[in-house]
Design a protein around this motif. Structure first.
Motif, PDB file in Angstrom:
ATOM      1  N   GLU A 128       0.833  -1.206   0.000  1.00  0.00           N
ATOM      2  CA  GLU A 128       0.000   0.000   0.000  1.00  0.00           C
ATOM      3  C   GLU A 128       0.863   1.251   0.000  1.00  0.00           C
ATOM      4  O   GLU A 128       0.560   2.219  -0.715  1.00  0.00           O
ATOM      5  CB  GLU A 128      -0.927  -0.016   1.219  1.00  0.00           C
ATOM      6  CG  GLU A 128      -1.911   1.136   1.272  1.00  0.00           C
ATOM      7  CD  GLU A 128      -1.307   2.435   1.783  1.00  0.00           C
ATOM      8  OE1 GLU A 128      -1.700   3.512   1.307  1.00  0.00           O
ATOM      9  OE2 GLU A 128      -0.421   2.382   2.668  1.00  0.00           O
ATOM     10  N   ARG A 157       0.971   4.004  -2.903  1.00  0.00           N
ATOM     11  CA  ARG A 157       0.611   5.400  -2.607  1.00  0.00           C
ATOM     12  C   ARG A 157       1.693   6.358  -3.094  1.00  0.00           C
ATOM     13  O   ARG A 157       1.397   7.427  -3.645  1.00  0.00           O
ATOM     14  CB  ARG A 157       0.395   5.566  -1.104  1.00  0.00           C
ATOM     15  CG  ARG A 157       0.130   6.984  -0.645  1.00  0.00           C
ATOM     16  CD  ARG A 157      -0.488   6.988   0.738  1.00  0.00           C
ATOM     17  NE  ARG A 157       0.091   5.991   1.613  1.00  0.00           N
ATOM     18  CZ  ARG A 157       1.191   6.198   2.340  1.00  0.00           C
ATOM     19  NH1 ARG A 157       1.826   7.352   2.266  1.00  0.00           N
ATOM     20  NH2 ARG A 157       1.648   5.247   3.144  1.00  0.00           N
ATOM     21  N   ALA A 160      -3.595  -3.509  -2.248  1.00  0.00           N
ATOM     22  CA  ALA A 160      -3.073  -2.192  -2.613  1.00  0.00           C
ATOM     23  C   ALA A 160      -3.998  -1.497  -3.603  1.00  0.00           C
ATOM     24  O   ALA A 160      -4.234  -0.281  -3.512  1.00  0.00           O
ATOM     25  CB  ALA A 160      -1.669  -2.333  -3.203  1.00  0.00           C
ATOM     26  N   GLN A 176      -7.153  -0.150  -1.789  1.00  0.00           N
ATOM     27  CA  GLN A 176      -6.876   1.089  -1.072  1.00  0.00           C
ATOM     28  C   GLN A 176      -6.807   2.273  -2.032  1.00  0.00           C
ATOM     29  O   GLN A 176      -7.330   3.357  -1.740  1.00  0.00           O
ATOM     30  CB  GLN A 176      -5.551   0.953  -0.306  1.00  0.00           C
ATOM     31  CG  GLN A 176      -5.073   2.210   0.400  1.00  0.00           C
ATOM     32  CD  GLN A 176      -5.930   2.595   1.589  1.00  0.00           C
ATOM     33  OE1 GLN A 176      -6.794   1.825   2.015  1.00  0.00           O
ATOM     34  NE2 GLN A 176      -5.704   3.787   2.123  1.00  0.00           N
TER      35      GLN A 176
END
Length: 280
Positions: A108, A112, A245, A248
């Motif tokens: 994640e 990001r 991932a 999210q």
């Protein structure tokens, strides 16, 4: 972006020699301060110039700059060793759950950092301004695509999900320049989706690809790309990291789209309606 995260996120696009260097650094980050570029090259059986080029390709001036940056990251975050579990966590299931959570957290974070805020804002803006949002995925990606399309619909967007990309061109023939096409493909190699992206853009529509962080054909056909980084040596674990991932990433886009009060109210009304049906 921290140097170890850079290495993890870029690993999928590296050559065989570069991956050997990357894996050594990731596994021995806390020992790297004791290695010169020549010693690292000797340990891997490669040339010193390969180590230097590897460092520069990642955006560092050279190996000393990379080593210093990794040393700082290790000092700031610890030596990278996993904490020893206690109590019931000594049970193999507890260890398994903790390691999976840590792996998902790394995926994640890498994902990001690969998607800067302005890119996420741009994708959300494209969806917000779209007349229609076409959502297409293949294989397991179709499951994520369908779920996202449903959530868009609950917010009041005209979202159209297709299970079979072969049937989409007929629908696309009715598209308008303000429409958006979201294409989900982990590897980004599906020729059908690339053809669909070309067709959609030829009609003035805008395309967003959702793929792994690799150089793939689908990204080349997209106006914007959402990128996912998820790596694990175990073939049965890596898909779990990718899905976590990606979920999210999509959740962040969804929350941005919830910024409109009228859409939040519509979603709340839907949930209240569902609760009333379940309670009756």
């Amino acid at each position: 972006m921290q140097p170890l995260l850079i290495i993890r996120s870029e690993r999928g696009q590296m050559s065989a020699i570069e991956r050997r260097i990357a894996d050594f650094i990731l596994e021995n980050a806390h020992l790297l301060r004791d290695y010169s570029s020549q010693q690292l090259a000797n340990a891997l059986g490669i040339s010193q110039s390969s180590v230097v080029k590897f460092s520069q390709k990642l955006g560092f001036k050279g190996y000393p700059d990379l080593k210093y940056s990794i040393g700082e990251a290790v000092a700031r975050n610890g030596d990278g060793a996993e904490p020893v579990a206690s109590g019931t966590d000594d049970h193999s299931q507890g260890v398994l759950a903790r390691e999976l959570w840590q792996a998902k957290s790394r995926a994640e974070e890498e994902t990001r950092l690969l998607n800067p805020p302005d890119r996420i804002d741009a994708v959300a803006g494209m969806v917000r301004d779209a007349g229609k949002v076409f959502v297409v995925g293949t294989g397991e990606d179709s499951v994520m695509a369908r779920a996202f399309a449903i959530r868009l619909s609950l917010l009041g967007f005209l979202a159209i999900h297709h299970f079979d990309p072969v049937l989409v061109p007929a629908e696309v023939s009715t598209s308008r320049p303000d429409d958006v096409l979201l294409l989900f493909s982990e590897r980004g190699q599906a020729a059908t989706l690339c053809q669909l992206a070309r067709l959609f853009r030829s009609r003035g529509g805008r395309v967003v690809s959702v793929t792994r962080h690799t150089a793939n054909p689908l990204r080349a056909h997209a106006d914007l790309s959402l990128l996912v980084s998820a790596h694990d040596e175990a073939a049965h674990v890596e898909p779990l990291l990718y899905q976590a991932a990606l979920q999210q990433l999509l959740d962040v886009v969804f929350l941005l789209l919830c910024g409109d009060e009228s859409r939040r109210r519509q979603l709340a009304d839907y949930h209240e309606h569902v609760r009333s049906l379940l309670d009756s």
